[in-house]
Write an enzyme that holds these catalytic residues in place. Sequence first.
Site, PDB file in Angstrom:
ATOM      1  N   HIS A  60      -7.858  -5.520   0.000  1.00  0.00           N
ATOM      2  CA  HIS A  60      -6.600  -4.794   0.157  1.00  0.00           C
ATOM      3  C   HIS A  60      -5.869  -5.316   1.404  1.00  0.00           C
ATOM      4  O   HIS A  60      -6.284  -5.043   2.529  1.00  0.00           O
ATOM      5  CB  HIS A  60      -6.958  -3.309   0.336  1.00  0.00           C
ATOM      6  CG  HIS A  60      -5.777  -2.415   0.396  1.00  0.00           C
ATOM      7  ND1 HIS A  60      -4.931  -2.230  -0.673  1.00  0.00           N
ATOM      8  CD2 HIS A  60      -5.307  -1.624   1.400  1.00  0.00           C
ATOM      9  CE1 HIS A  60      -3.995  -1.356  -0.329  1.00  0.00           C
ATOM     10  NE2 HIS A  60      -4.188  -0.980   0.921  1.00  0.00           N
ATOM     11  N   SER A  74       0.813  -1.209   0.000  1.00  0.00           N
ATOM     12  CA  SER A  74       0.000   0.000   0.000  1.00  0.00           C
ATOM     13  C   SER A  74       0.854   1.271   0.000  1.00  0.00           C
ATOM     14  O   SER A  74       1.725   1.409  -0.841  1.00  0.00           O
ATOM     15  CB  SER A  74      -0.950  -0.068   1.197  1.00  0.00           C
ATOM     16  OG  SER A  74      -2.069   0.694   0.937  1.00  0.00           O
ATOM     17  N   TRP A 111     -10.079   0.325  -5.417  1.00  0.00           N
ATOM     18  CA  TRP A 111      -9.524   1.642  -5.056  1.00  0.00           C
ATOM     19  C   TRP A 111      -8.079   1.780  -5.575  1.00  0.00           C
ATOM     20  O   TRP A 111      -7.636   2.844  -5.990  1.00  0.00           O
ATOM     21  CB  TRP A 111      -9.580   1.742  -3.531  1.00  0.00           C
ATOM     22  CG  TRP A 111      -9.133   2.999  -2.881  1.00  0.00           C
ATOM     23  CD1 TRP A 111      -8.080   3.128  -2.031  1.00  0.00           C
ATOM     24  CD2 TRP A 111      -9.743   4.287  -2.960  1.00  0.00           C
ATOM     25  NE1 TRP A 111      -7.988   4.417  -1.587  1.00  0.00           N
ATOM     26  CE2 TRP A 111      -9.001   5.154  -2.142  1.00  0.00           C
ATOM     27  CE3 TRP A 111     -10.848   4.798  -3.653  1.00  0.00           C
ATOM     28  CZ2 TRP A 111      -9.301   6.505  -1.981  1.00  0.00           C
ATOM     29  CZ3 TRP A 111     -11.160   6.144  -3.495  1.00  0.00           C
ATOM     30  CH2 TRP A 111     -10.397   6.982  -2.681  1.00  0.00           C
ATOM     31  N   LYS A 132       4.312   2.246  -2.268  1.00  0.00           N
ATOM     32  CA  LYS A 132       4.706   3.468  -3.000  1.00  0.00           C
ATOM     33  C   LYS A 132       6.143   3.807  -2.607  1.00  0.00           C
ATOM     34  O   LYS A 132       6.990   4.130  -3.447  1.00  0.00           O
ATOM     35  CB  LYS A 132       3.787   4.655  -2.652  1.00  0.00           C
ATOM     36  CG  LYS A 132       2.274   4.395  -2.819  1.00  0.00           C
ATOM     37  CD  LYS A 132       1.461   5.651  -2.457  1.00  0.00           C
ATOM     38  CE  LYS A 132       0.061   5.409  -1.916  1.00  0.00           C
ATOM     39  NZ  LYS A 132      -0.926   4.750  -2.690  1.00  0.00           N
TER      40      LYS A 132
HETATM   41  C1  GTR Z   1      -5.448   4.600   1.613  1.00  0.00           C
HETATM   42  C2  GTR Z   1      -4.821   5.372   0.506  1.00  0.00           C
HETATM   43  C3  GTR Z   1      -4.109   4.445  -0.424  1.00  0.00           C
HETATM   44  C4  GTR Z   1      -3.268   3.412   0.285  1.00  0.00           C
HETATM   45  C5  GTR Z   1      -3.839   2.982   1.614  1.00  0.00           C
HETATM   46  C6  GTR Z   1      -2.861   2.340   2.588  1.00  0.00           C
HETATM   47  O1  GTR Z   1      -6.218   5.380   2.466  1.00  0.00           O
HETATM   48  O2  GTR Z   1      -5.826   6.053  -0.173  1.00  0.00           O
HETATM   49  O3  GTR Z   1      -3.334   5.191  -1.351  1.00  0.00           O
HETATM   50  O4  GTR Z   1      -1.970   3.823   0.394  1.00  0.00           O
HETATM   51  O5  GTR Z   1      -4.404   4.016   2.327  1.00  0.00           O
HETATM   52  O6  GTR Z   1      -1.703   2.703   2.701  1.00  0.00           O
HETATM   53  O7  GTR Z   1      -3.327   1.453   3.296  1.00  0.00           O
END
Ligand code: GTR
Length: 422
Positions: A399, A258, A349, A262
């Site tokens: 996720h 997540s 998402w 990045k």
């Molecule tokens: C979310 C964000 C994503 C992702 C995620 C995470 O809120 O929108 O880009 O990075 O968090 O890190 O779990």
Amino acid sequence: MKTTIIFSFLLFFSPVLFAQAFVANYDESKVPEYKLPDPLMFNDGKPVKTAKDWLKRRIELYSIFEKEMYGKVPVGKVTSTFSEVSLDENACNGLAVRREIRWTLGRNSRNVILNLLIYLPKSEGRKPLFLGYNFSGNHTISAEKGIQIATSWVRNNPDFGITNNLSREAARGSDAASWPVNEIIKRGYGVCTLYYGDVDPDFDDGFQNGVHALFNSQRDSSSWGSVAAWAWGLSRVMDCLEKMKEVDSKKVVVFGHSRLGKAALWAGASDPRFAMVISNESGSGGAALSLRKFGETITRTNSAFPHWFCGNFKKFNNREETLPFDQHELLSLIAPRPLYVSTAEEDRWGDPKGSFLACVSASPVYQFLGKEGFPGTTMPPLETPVVGTIGYHIRPGKHDIKPYDWQCFMNFADNYFNTRKD
Ligand code: GTR
């Protein structure tokens, strides 16, 4: 007291509230038409023809990402000191040696402490290793009692009685499902992790804390945000790993899930010492193409997390079509090193298809450099990895980082470190 509760609530749930206020597109037919920039074409329109050209183009591309998106790290050295905090030679039921290391970065009479937790298989020789941040403190990745409880700022979490942004014993092992340490050790790999908040706490503090505070340089619209700080932190951990005789520093795989995916991608693009890069569901600002505007968009990321990217990135809010780059070019910056991108079906998402397409469009750079690249052009079925120098899978579910993802990461690493010759 009441204000603190409301404030904590907002801090914790603001990404969720933003997400609800923002209407994401999940309809493929509404993805706008777009043309991806060609990574093998200089800004002035000239093509990259030779390997030497690519080195120049790579610098050009890297500086665009640096200036417009992740932000520049200030120039200047930091000192680092090493001290061993704990050693257990019979961790993981006797399979591994577990160490905790305090790696202190210093500059301008300030210190930032990175608390590293390292597991290594007991066998002889230098070990390849997976390096990645954890979300809530080292003590959350395993139930082993000896691991110190994180003392840096953590997000409050009523499930574990975490208030006042301080973690607790109750959180021990709470994220162990995402960290199959025993399996990783059995496959011959080590694991090094640290809490990402040690490097930069994940809230918008005007860049006063974490590693930003080591450099009291004037900030401008291209100064580093938190993702760049996390990526830079991974390189500082690499400095430490290079000093450890038990670690094969030529086989360090940098990975992240997540937002930490990045950071892993930007770390891989910034530091060629990382032999392999793995991004798990990194989504917007990670492996997913921005021009598709599918799921999370630049505007939404910049509003919910204004501290992640540099000031210049805000000019692309609702103006993706003016981007002089897209995320396939970030993936290209990792070439020719192996790269694995994993996604999940229900993580719309994070735009699994946009991440797949980024792999497809990064492939020509790998091929130009004499590598196989990415052998896919259409989305694969679930749990059917597409594997070349770039690998990709989509698995069922939400996720998260699952045992299946880890199996694929380890297979990919085995393949490159032990079998393939290219
Ligand atoms: C979310 C964000 C994503 C992702 C995620 C995470 O809120 O929108 O880009 O990075 O968090 O890190 O779990």
